[in-house]
Enzyme design. Structure first.
Site, PDB file in Angstrom:
ATOM      1  N   GLU A 151      -6.682  -7.613  -1.012  1.00  9.61           N
ATOM      2  CA  GLU A 151      -7.249  -7.670   0.330  1.00  9.61           C
ATOM      3  C   GLU A 151      -8.746  -7.438   0.236  1.00  9.61           C
ATOM      4  O   GLU A 151      -9.195  -6.298   0.062  1.00  9.61           O
ATOM      5  CB  GLU A 151      -6.611  -6.620   1.249  1.00  9.61           C
ATOM      6  CG  GLU A 151      -5.153  -6.892   1.570  1.00  9.61           C
ATOM      7  CD  GLU A 151      -4.576  -5.898   2.574  1.00  9.61           C
ATOM      8  OE1 GLU A 151      -5.356  -5.063   3.103  1.00  9.61           O
ATOM      9  OE2 GLU A 151      -3.365  -5.952   2.835  1.00  9.61           O
ATOM     10  N   GLU A 164       0.811  -1.221   0.000  1.00  4.63           N
ATOM     11  CA  GLU A 164       0.000   0.000   0.000  1.00  4.63           C
ATOM     12  C   GLU A 164       0.844   1.270   0.000  1.00  4.63           C
ATOM     13  O   GLU A 164       0.560   2.220   0.732  1.00  4.63           O
ATOM     14  CB  GLU A 164      -0.964   0.006   1.195  1.00  4.63           C
ATOM     15  CG  GLU A 164      -2.117  -0.947   1.022  1.00  4.63           C
ATOM     16  CD  GLU A 164      -3.252  -0.692   1.997  1.00  4.63           C
ATOM     17  OE1 GLU A 164      -4.410  -0.901   1.606  1.00  4.63           O
ATOM     18  OE2 GLU A 164      -2.988  -0.290   3.144  1.00  4.63           O
TER      19      GLU A 164
END
Length: 646
Positions: free
Chosen positions: A278, A204
């Site tokens: 995710e 991320e």
């Protein structure tokens, strides 16, 4: 010409052991053996791994959909790894994903740990044995609601440190770590007969994006050390625009489809397979707030839509487990909020590995997409409610100071990370006691230099608590010399967001008494490692018949005939830490939502088991047990405004 033999598996299954070439060596001449080895090695070198060359993945040249689930080896007792992975496979998933926590594998600079609970290679080989593929997420930063996002705290000793950038102090540390980590991974790649089909580049980074060259550095650090499988990045929708790097597949993180994240990814990366790296099956908890849940029916509806659209998916988490010890992180997007030790996550498997409604609905859904019958789920592991343990002895924090290995004096308070502890790597976790003499009273002002919470004592008598909200305490007037003590707890370093760069703990600057900075501190490292707990055992403990002086350690014995999983509950206790046979289970705190600590059966032994509870304020005479966790009131993540922090 080849010298020696390649250990080659001709089976394209993830186990890598099923159909090894079988040749009777005596029937082959040396020349034939060389030719044989040449063709075997050539075939292996041509083995086509996971590819992302069109709108769908291929593996070994055939269409392939990733159906993954995240289970972190460091959050699950090693004795339970097989059980949890079998349950993942029996749900209809084909891929295991896991992070790799740098701070556990290199707890001190240049000291590496890859054994026992941290045997990453054994975990990956177990996945292969169970015919699961693996997507590895080695960081160096992982987030994961883990202290400092998995980065080791000794990095913070560098006053110029810029985490997650190409600052030389950071990249040199990453390179040294990767020199030890990556060679353990490369032999387990698909092209070498192993189960690893993809590796993630950092984590991320688009939500951080402080250095345009950083992702390229991480990509090169992986590839130059032999990572040759498909590379991926992982970001939420907003992070996608800054989180990409040339030649690396982008994936998205989400929980709902209402924001068009998947379509945004498709437009950003046309003619590439779509993957939700995710898919948030639930959410994490912070101390003092409600327990987060996410509707099983809503989750299944969204997953069905993703599958119908041909999207690959990885469930984060499939099984959350526990952030044992002091390893839970914290949120700080303007307000600091430490996370609980439980990482149950409202996932398909509970913290203790039980099946949930989500699990059964998901298994039913995935069965309808599978061409072959999936495994029957393993039996549920038993748990036991042991008889309450009677606390028999206690020893005060003040007496325990004789067991502290590092005490240090300085004119000014020193942060945890800069204390001369742990071979000068600083103190990473736990508590630090700061003491100095005062000669008057008045207003004690922390100036917001307490990280994260301090109990304030005058001559060992508690007079208040300092934290981010309360920065002033009134000290009674007196002309006599008195000892001011501040027991400062690192409640968990932030694991996500801009505050990552300012995560020194303890006292991080001056504190003042009537606007005058206090000086001449003695500092005691109370990191409460196993060695400290062992030394504490040899001290003289006091019978509970005598009233304890808080904070204190309390001791009792659990007699076990057959070690079985359980939960420890401490009703009417207040706040502290629980140790069983020297293992730090995590924090307990009456503010909730977590009301019980998971105690794995493999950490118990037949016979006597020592339970020690460090308690800050209030203890009772008994330690209780429960079959199931308790989280109190819940809140659905769908009804709460939150930022995507994963």
């Amino acid at each position: 010409m080849f010298s020696g033999h390649c250990s080659i598996d001709l089976d394209f299954g993830p186990a890598g052991t099923a159909n090894r070439a079988s040749v009777s060596a005596p029937l082959l001449s040396a020349a034939n053996l060389i030719v044989f080895d040449y063709f075997i090695c050539k075939r292996m070198s041509e083995r086509e791994g996971l590819r992302a060359d069109s709108t769908h993945f291929t593996l070994a040249g055939a269409p392939f959909r990733i159906l993954g689930g995240s289970i972190h080896y460091f959050r699950v007792p090693r004795a339970h790894w097989r059980d949890r992975l079998l349950k993942l496979k029996a749900c209809g998933l084909n891929t295991l994903t896991t992070y790799v926590p740098w701070n556990l594998h290199e707890p001190e600079r240049g000291v590496y740990v890859f054994q026992d609970q941290l045997d990453l290679e054994a975990y990956i080989r177990l996945a292969a044995e169970l015919d699961l593929w693996v997507i590895l997420r080695p960081g160096p930063y992982i987030c994961a609601e883990w202290d400092l996002g998995g980065l080791p705290s000794w990095l913070l000793q560098d006053k110029k440190m810029k985490l997650r950038t190409t600052y030389s102090g950071f990249t040199s540390a990453v390179n040294s770590y990767f020199d030890k980590l990556i060679p353990r991974i490369t032999p387990l790649q698909y092209k070498k007969g192993g189960p690893i089909i993809a590796v993630q580049v950092e984590n991320e980074y688009g939500s951080y994006a402080k250095d345009e060259q950083y992702l390229s550095f991480v990509k090169e650090a992986l590839m130059s050390r032999g990572i040759s499988e498909l590379l991926m990045t992982s970001d939420n929708r907003e992070g996608l625009k800054c989180g990409g790097v040339d030649g690396v597949l982008q994936t998205v993180n989400l929980q709902k489809l209402s924001y068009g994240d998947v379509q945004h990814l498709a437009e950003l990366q046309p003619q590439k397979p779509l993957m939700v790296m995710e898919y948030w099956s639930g959410w994490f908890d912070v101390w003092g707030e409600l327990h987060h849940v996410f509707s099983a029916q809503e989750m299944i509806s969204i997953v069905r839509e993703l599958l119908d659209r041909g999207v690959s998916i990885n469930f984060y988490m499939f099984h959350g487990g526990s952030s044992f010890g002091f390893m839970s992180g914290a949120v700080d997007l303007g307000t600091y909020k430490p996370q609980t030790s439980s990482y149950d996550y409202d996932a398909p498997l509970t913290e203790s590995g039980d099946y949930t409604t989500k699990y059964h609905l998901l298994r039913s859904l995935l069965s309808s997409y599978s061409k072959e019958p999936i495994l029957e789920p393993p039996a549920v592991q038993s748990r036991r409610v042991y008889e309450p343990v009677v606390v028999t002895q206690h020893i005060s924090l003040w007496e325990s100071l004789q067991c502290v290995q590092t005490s240090f004096r300085a004119d000014d308070p020193v942060s945890m990370e800069n204390l001369p502890a742990n071979n000068n790597n600083g103190q990473s976790y736990g508590y630090t006691l700061y003491q100095t003499d005062i000669y008057s009273g008045g207003e004690l002002n922390s100036r917001n230099h307490v990280r994260d919470r301090a109990l304030v004592f005058i001559d060992r008598e508690l007079i208040g608590v300092l934290d981010y909200r309360t920065q002033k305490v009134k000290i009674p007037q007196s002309k006599s010399e008195r000892t001011l003590s501040l027991l400062v707890e690192n409640c968990g370093r932030v694991n996500y967001g801009p505050a990552l760069d300012s995560q020194q703990k303890g006292l991080v600057g001056d504190i003042t008494l009537e606007n005058v900075p206090l000086k001449k501190f003695t500092m005691h490292c109370l990191d409460m490692k196993p060695g400290f707990i062992n030394r504490l055992q040899s001290r003289k403990w006091t019978s509970v018949s005598e009233k304890p002086t808080y904070p204190a350690f309390f001791r009792g014995s659990l007699v076990v005939d057959q070690p079985t999983d359980t939960f420890i509950k401490l009703p009417n206790w207040s706040k502290g830490v629980v140790f069983v046979n020297g293992q730090n289970l995590g924090r307990h705190w009456s503010v909730g939502p977590q009301k019980a600590l998971y105690l794995p059966g493999p950490w118990l032994k037949t016979g006597e088991n020592e339970i020690i509870v460090f308690e800050e304020f209030k203890a009772t005479e008994t330690i209780h047990f429960a079959e199931n966790p308790e989280f109190g009131k819940t809140i659905d993540v769908s009804t709460q405004l939150f930022c995507t922090l994963m």
